[in-house]
Design a protein around this motif. Structure first.
Motif, PDB file in Angstrom:
ATOM      1  N   ILE A   2      69.232  52.659  17.105  1.00 46.44           N
ATOM      2  CA  ILE A   2      69.622  50.995  17.118  1.00 46.44           C
ATOM      3  C   ILE A   2      69.323  50.592  15.545  1.00 46.44           C
ATOM      4  O   ILE A   2      68.436  49.322  15.908  1.00 46.44           O
ATOM      5  N   ARG A   3      69.861  49.560  14.669  1.00 48.72           N
ATOM      6  CA  ARG A   3      69.276  48.924  13.469  1.00 48.72           C
ATOM      7  C   ARG A   3      69.163  47.485  13.906  1.00 48.72           C
ATOM      8  O   ARG A   3      70.795  46.940  14.168  1.00 48.72           O
ATOM      9  N   ARG A   4      68.522  46.823  13.387  1.00 49.75           N
ATOM     10  CA  ARG A   4      68.485  45.239  14.001  1.00 49.75           C
ATOM     11  C   ARG A   4      68.833  44.606  14.261  1.00 49.75           C
ATOM     12  O   ARG A   4      69.422  43.871  14.829  1.00 49.75           O
ATOM     13  N   ALA A   5      67.947  45.406  15.624  1.00 48.21           N
ATOM     14  CA  ALA A   5      68.580  44.527  16.954  1.00 48.21           C
ATOM     15  C   ALA A   5      67.512  43.427  17.806  1.00 48.21           C
ATOM     16  O   ALA A   5      66.566  43.397  16.969  1.00 48.21           O
ATOM     17  N   VAL A   6      67.885  42.821  17.650  1.00 56.30           N
ATOM     18  CA  VAL A   6      67.103  41.123  18.667  1.00 56.30           C
ATOM     19  C   VAL A   6      67.259  41.522  19.913  1.00 56.30           C
ATOM     20  O   VAL A   6      67.730  41.767  20.224  1.00 56.30           O
ATOM     21  N   VAL A   7      65.827  41.750  20.761  1.00 58.11           N
ATOM     22  CA  VAL A   7      65.883  41.562  21.457  1.00 58.11           C
ATOM     23  C   VAL A   7      66.084  40.069  22.309  1.00 58.11           C
ATOM     24  O   VAL A   7      66.003  38.810  21.351  1.00 58.11           O
ATOM     25  N   THR A   8      66.758  40.004  23.448  1.00 58.08           N
ATOM     26  CA  THR A   8      66.871  38.532  24.022  1.00 58.08           C
ATOM     27  C   THR A   8      66.567  39.027  24.994  1.00 58.08           C
ATOM     28  O   THR A   8      67.058  37.524  25.829  1.00 58.08           O
ATOM     29  N   ALA A   9      66.423  39.397  25.759  1.00 60.00           N
ATOM     30  CA  ALA A   9      65.407  39.405  27.419  1.00 60.00           C
ATOM     31  C   ALA A   9      64.993  40.960  27.666  1.00 60.00           C
ATOM     32  O   ALA A   9      65.133  41.991  27.087  1.00 60.00           O
ATOM     33  N   ALA A  10      63.956  40.564  28.326  1.00 53.37           N
ATOM     34  CA  ALA A  10      62.936  41.484  28.715  1.00 53.37           C
ATOM     35  C   ALA A  10      61.815  41.120  30.016  1.00 53.37           C
ATOM     36  O   ALA A  10      61.143  41.323  30.413  1.00 53.37           O
ATOM     37  N   PRO A  11      63.578  41.322  31.242  1.00 52.50           N
ATOM     38  CA  PRO A  11      63.209  40.778  32.144  1.00 52.50           C
ATOM     39  C   PRO A  11      61.902  42.077  32.827  1.00 52.50           C
ATOM     40  O   PRO A  11      61.556  41.394  33.900  1.00 52.50           O
ATOM     41  N   ALA A  12      62.130  42.803  33.308  1.00 55.61           N
ATOM     42  CA  ALA A  12      61.108  43.822  34.013  1.00 55.61           C
ATOM     43  C   ALA A  12      60.836  45.019  32.815  1.00 55.61           C
ATOM     44  O   ALA A  12      61.249  45.178  32.126  1.00 55.61           O
ATOM     45  N   ALA A  13      59.415  45.328  33.239  1.00 56.85           N
ATOM     46  CA  ALA A  13      58.678  46.366  32.198  1.00 56.85           C
ATOM     47  C   ALA A  13      59.567  47.477  32.900  1.00 56.85           C
ATOM     48  O   ALA A  13      60.553  48.006  33.053  1.00 56.85           O
ATOM     49  N   GLY A  14      59.744  48.749  30.978  1.00 57.28           N
ATOM     50  CA  GLY A  14      61.050  49.417  30.889  1.00 57.28           C
ATOM     51  C   GLY A  14      62.002  48.974  30.743  1.00 57.28           C
ATOM     52  O   GLY A  14      63.471  50.305  30.374  1.00 57.28           O
ATOM     53  N   MET A  71      64.800  45.871  28.786  1.00 61.40           N
ATOM     54  CA  MET A  71      65.073  45.378  27.595  1.00 61.40           C
ATOM     55  C   MET A  71      67.150  44.824  27.696  1.00 61.40           C
ATOM     56  O   MET A  71      67.482  46.073  27.683  1.00 61.40           O
ATOM     57  N   GLN A  72      66.985  43.348  27.072  1.00 67.18           N
ATOM     58  CA  GLN A  72      68.602  43.707  26.635  1.00 67.18           C
ATOM     59  C   GLN A  72      68.061  43.348  24.884  1.00 67.18           C
ATOM     60  O   GLN A  72      67.782  42.399  24.944  1.00 67.18           O
ATOM     61  N   VAL A  73      69.129  43.335  24.503  1.00 67.38           N
ATOM     62  CA  VAL A  73      68.302  43.792  23.256  1.00 67.38           C
ATOM     63  C   VAL A  73      70.259  43.288  22.934  1.00 67.38           C
ATOM     64  O   VAL A  73      71.506  43.459  23.123  1.00 67.38           O
ATOM     65  N   ARG A  74      70.666  42.496  20.829  1.00 70.45           N
ATOM     66  CA  ARG A  74      71.828  42.099  20.146  1.00 70.45           C
ATOM     67  C   ARG A  74      71.317  42.847  18.810  1.00 70.45           C
ATOM     68  O   ARG A  74      71.209  42.411  18.407  1.00 70.45           O
TER      69      ARG A  74
END
Length: 145
Positions: A19-31, A33-36
């Protein structure tokens, strides 16, 4: 890409997904992540340790560079964010608008001091990048800037 040009996959194919150029929008728990990517948000698992899933940072959350920034490339080279003036043609019209470029802080065998590149090219060819210094922005409490 037409339907005929689009690759087809079969059950059992071994593939690599990027997934190219994804921006992390949340990392709620270890393991997890949410990306946009564009307007689409994905929740993704990423296991820790020696797993087939790899997540590598290309640039920190401070991306993109701003004028006056100092960034370090993957080889330790330093780059300044500089506004390059607009270029005008013989008729007085603008040939190229003013823009932010990244200029090397020192010359090497591969890079000469007058060389500059766009932030996107610098990231593609010398990334991952890390922000070394950014001047604090003046408080704009009256909202006029």
């Amino acid at each position: 890409m037409t339907a005929q040009e689009r690759p087809t996959f079969r059950v059992g194919d071994v593939v690599e997904v990027t997934i190219r150029r994804a921006v992390v929008t949340a990392a709620p728990a270890a393991g997890w992540m949410q990306v946009r990517v564009g307007d689409i948000v994905h929740a993704l698992p990423y296991p820790a340790g020696d797993q087939p899933v790899a997540v590598n940072r290309l640039a920190p959350a401070e991306w993109p560079p701003e004028a006056g920034d100092l960034w370090r490339d993957r080889d330790g080279g330093l780059w300044f964010g500089v506004v390059k003036a607009a270029r005008y043609g013989d008729n007085g019209g603008i040939v190229q608008s003013a823009r932010l470029v990244m200029s090397p802080a020192r010359e090497t065998r591969q890079i000469y001091r007058e060389q500059s590149s766009s932030p996107e090219d610098l990231l593609a060819f010398y990334g991952p990048l890390g922000l070394v210094h950014r001047e604090p922005r003046p408080d704009d409490s009256d909202g006029d800037e």
